[in-house]
Design an enzyme around this catalytic site. Sequence first.
Site, PDB file in Angstrom:
ATOM      1  N   CYS A 117     -35.760  40.683  11.595  1.00 37.19           N
ATOM      2  CA  CYS A 117     -35.957  39.064  11.561  1.00 37.19           C
ATOM      3  C   CYS A 117     -36.075  37.977  10.997  1.00 37.19           C
ATOM      4  O   CYS A 117     -35.762  36.427  10.562  1.00 37.19           O
ATOM      5  CB  CYS A 117     -35.286  39.014  13.226  1.00 37.19           C
ATOM      6  N   HIS A 258     -35.801  31.305  14.072  1.00 41.00           N
ATOM      7  CA  HIS A 258     -34.419  32.464  14.019  1.00 41.00           C
ATOM      8  C   HIS A 258     -34.219  32.224  15.135  1.00 41.00           C
ATOM      9  O   HIS A 258     -34.593  31.810  16.406  1.00 41.00           O
ATOM     10  CB  HIS A 258     -35.275  33.258  14.034  1.00 41.00           C
ATOM     11  N   ASN A 288     -27.931  36.931  18.488  1.00 40.27           N
ATOM     12  CA  ASN A 288     -29.177  37.132  17.806  1.00 40.27           C
ATOM     13  C   ASN A 288     -28.640  38.277  15.984  1.00 40.27           C
ATOM     14  O   ASN A 288     -28.408  38.973  16.311  1.00 40.27           O
ATOM     15  CB  ASN A 288     -30.412  38.093  18.114  1.00 40.27           C
TER      16      ASN A 288
HETATM   17  O1  UT7 Z   1     -34.927  38.991  16.588  1.00 42.41           O
HETATM   18  C1  UT7 Z   1     -36.167  39.675  17.597  1.00 42.41           C
HETATM   19  C2  UT7 Z   1     -36.519  38.916  18.376  1.00 42.41           C
HETATM   20  N1  UT7 Z   1     -36.710  39.184  20.043  1.00 42.41           N
HETATM   21  C3  UT7 Z   1     -36.363  38.504  20.594  1.00 42.41           C
HETATM   22  O2  UT7 Z   1     -37.008  37.365  20.487  1.00 42.41           O
HETATM   23  C4  UT7 Z   1     -36.215  39.073  21.699  1.00 42.41           C
HETATM   24  C5  UT7 Z   1     -37.186  38.305  23.040  1.00 42.41           C
HETATM   25  N2  UT7 Z   1     -37.123  38.576  24.713  1.00 42.41           N
HETATM   26  C6  UT7 Z   1     -36.061  37.894  25.392  1.00 42.41           C
HETATM   27  O3  UT7 Z   1     -34.900  37.641  24.484  1.00 42.41           O
HETATM   28  C7  UT7 Z   1     -36.274  38.608  26.376  1.00 42.41           C
HETATM   29  O4  UT7 Z   1     -37.151  38.772  26.879  1.00 42.41           O
HETATM   30  C8  UT7 Z   1     -34.574  38.838  27.335  1.00 42.41           C
HETATM   31  C9  UT7 Z   1     -33.872  37.628  26.972  1.00 42.41           C
HETATM   32  C10 UT7 Z   1     -34.832  40.438  26.436  1.00 42.41           C
HETATM   33  C11 UT7 Z   1     -35.028  39.112  28.677  1.00 42.41           C
HETATM   34  O5  UT7 Z   1     -35.652  38.422  29.093  1.00 42.41           O
HETATM   35  P1  UT7 Z   1     -36.429  38.368  30.665  1.00 42.41           P
HETATM   36  O6  UT7 Z   1     -36.566  36.596  31.399  1.00 42.41           O
HETATM   37  O7  UT7 Z   1     -37.652  38.551  30.050  1.00 42.41           O
HETATM   38  O8  UT7 Z   1     -35.906  39.851  31.820  1.00 42.41           O
HETATM   39  P2  UT7 Z   1     -36.372  40.501  32.071  1.00 42.41           P
HETATM   40  O9  UT7 Z   1     -36.701  41.638  30.437  1.00 42.41           O
HETATM   41  O10 UT7 Z   1     -38.067  40.216  32.750  1.00 42.41           O
HETATM   42  O11 UT7 Z   1     -36.190  40.515  32.942  1.00 42.41           O
HETATM   43  C12 UT7 Z   1     -35.917  40.279  34.691  1.00 42.41           C
HETATM   44  C13 UT7 Z   1     -34.948  41.547  35.291  1.00 42.41           C
HETATM   45  C14 UT7 Z   1     -34.940  42.547  34.613  1.00 42.41           C
HETATM   46  O12 UT7 Z   1     -34.363  43.402  36.639  1.00 42.41           O
HETATM   47  P3  UT7 Z   1     -35.989  43.770  37.807  1.00 42.41           P
HETATM   48  O13 UT7 Z   1     -36.359  44.396  36.605  1.00 42.41           O
HETATM   49  O14 UT7 Z   1     -36.625  42.326  37.790  1.00 42.41           O
HETATM   50  O15 UT7 Z   1     -35.338  44.184  38.712  1.00 42.41           O
HETATM   51  C15 UT7 Z   1     -34.281  43.627  34.385  1.00 42.41           C
HETATM   52  O16 UT7 Z   1     -33.650  44.968  34.573  1.00 42.41           O
HETATM   53  O17 UT7 Z   1     -33.301  42.019  34.092  1.00 42.41           O
HETATM   54  C16 UT7 Z   1     -32.856  42.711  34.337  1.00 42.41           C
HETATM   55  N3  UT7 Z   1     -31.911  42.760  33.068  1.00 42.41           N
HETATM   56  C17 UT7 Z   1     -30.722  42.575  32.739  1.00 42.41           C
HETATM   57  N4  UT7 Z   1     -29.955  42.159  34.289  1.00 42.41           N
HETATM   58  C18 UT7 Z   1     -28.625  41.164  33.559  1.00 42.41           C
HETATM   59  C19 UT7 Z   1     -32.047  43.160  31.889  1.00 42.41           C
HETATM   60  N5  UT7 Z   1     -31.325  42.845  30.955  1.00 42.41           N
HETATM   61  C20 UT7 Z   1     -30.431  42.741  32.131  1.00 42.41           C
HETATM   62  C21 UT7 Z   1     -28.849  42.378  31.683  1.00 42.41           C
HETATM   63  N6  UT7 Z   1     -27.705  41.960  32.772  1.00 42.41           N
HETATM   64  N7  UT7 Z   1     -28.520  42.407  30.288  1.00 42.41           N
END
Ligand code: UT7
Length: 333
Positions: A117, A258, A288
Site C-alpha cells: 500500500c 492511503h 482499500n
Molecule cells: O492497507 C493495509 C493497511 N491495513 C490497515 O490499515 C488495516 C488496519 N486495521 C484496521 O483497519 C482495523 O483494525 C480493522 C477494521 C481491521 C478491525 O477493526 P477493529 O476495531 O480493530 O476490530 P477488532 O479487530 O478489534 O475486532 C473487534 C471485534 C472482534 O470480536 P471480539 O473478539 O471482540 O468478539 C472481531 O472478531 O469485531 C470482530 N470482527 C467483526 N465483526 C463483524 C472482526 N471483523 C468483523 C466483521 N464483522 N467484518
Amino acid sequence: MQNFLNNGIAITGSGSAVPATSLDNQLLTELVETSDEWITSRTGISQRQLALPPESLTTLATDASKQALAAAGIKAEDIDLILLATSTPDDLFGNACRIQAELGAIKAVAFDLTAACSGFVFGLVTAAQYIRTGVYQNVLLIGGDILSRWVDWQDRRTCVLFGDGAGAVVIQANESDRLLGFSLKSDGTQNHYLNLNYEGTTKQITPNINVPIGAYHPITMNGKEVYRFAVQKVPEVIDKALFEAHLSVDKIDWLILHQANQRIINSVAERLNIPDHKVISNVAHYGNTSAASIPLALDEAVRQGKIKPNDIIATSGFGAGLTWGAAIFQWGR
Ligand code: UT7
C-alpha cells in the site's frame, strides 16, 4: 529540497479506473457473519469494486494510464519509463511490460515495483530520482491492485476491507521542482502483521532433491497492530516530509492518505491538526485498493475540480512490509 542538477519534476496529469462490479456491505453479510453497521462504523467502507474477467490489472492500469497521458497532453511514444506499483500482477514475472505493449509505449522501459500500500509513494520518489538525475524526462507511474484475488472470502477480518482499482500519473522533467519533500521507511521486523505468503509442499524430483511446489495463500492481517502502527507512524513521516520541504502543516492544501480505513484517516488528520475540509477520502466507495488508493483519490479530486494547479498536497502510504512513506508535492507544472 535542493536539486543540484536543476532538473525538477512535476506531476502533469492523472487518470484512474475501477472495475464495473460493485459489492456492497449488505451482500457481504451473505458471505460472512458481519453487518453493514459493523463495517461502516469500524472502517467507513460502504462498498468496493471487484475485477472480474476479462477485467485484469492490465486492463485497469491501461485505462487509467490512457487518461493520465491525455490529461498530461503527451503521447505513449514519449514515455521513457513505466513504473507499475503493484502486489497483485497478472504475471509474477512482471506486469508493466504488458501495459507498455497495450499503450504502444515503444520507447519506454517498464518494470514493477512492490511495496504494497506504500507502492505509489515509493514509486513517486523512484520516478523523481530518474528525472532529477537527468536520465529520463517522462515517467508514467501506475498504482494498481486486485486484492480481491487474494482475499479469503470466509475471513470476515479481511474480506470486508479490500477492493480493486488502478490510478496513474504522468511525472515530467520541469524547471521548478514540485516534489518538495519526502520520507520513506521500512520495518521488516513487523513483517508478520500483514502477509500474502507463498507456501509450498515438497515434491521429489530426484532421489536427493525435493523442490517446493506451491502457491500464494490468502491475505492474513493483524488488524489491530497495523492500525496502531498506522496512526503512530503516518503523522511522524508526514512531519518528516514537511520538515524536508521547509513547510509548516498549515501550508498543506490537501491531505491524501492511503485509503485503508476512515478512522485512520480521521486520526492522522486530527494528530496533524489538519481540518476536515482539507482531507480527501473515497474509502467509502472503493474500500482499500492498496497501491491504487492514493492515485485514485488524487485523480477523483482533480477531476472534481477540488485540487487546482499549485495546490500543496501531503500524501502518505502505509502497509505491508511494513512500509510507510510520505511525499509533499505541488500539483501541476
Ligand atoms: O492497507 C493495509 C493497511 N491495513 C490497515 O490499515 C488495516 C488496519 N486495521 C484496521 O483497519 C482495523 O483494525 C480493522 C477494521 C481491521 C478491525 O477493526 P477493529 O476495531 O480493530 O476490530 P477488532 O479487530 O478489534 O475486532 C473487534 C471485534 C472482534 O470480536 P471480539 O473478539 O471482540 O468478539 C472481531 O472478531 O469485531 C470482530 N470482527 C467483526 N465483526 C463483524 C472482526 N471483523 C468483523 C466483521 N464483522 N467484518
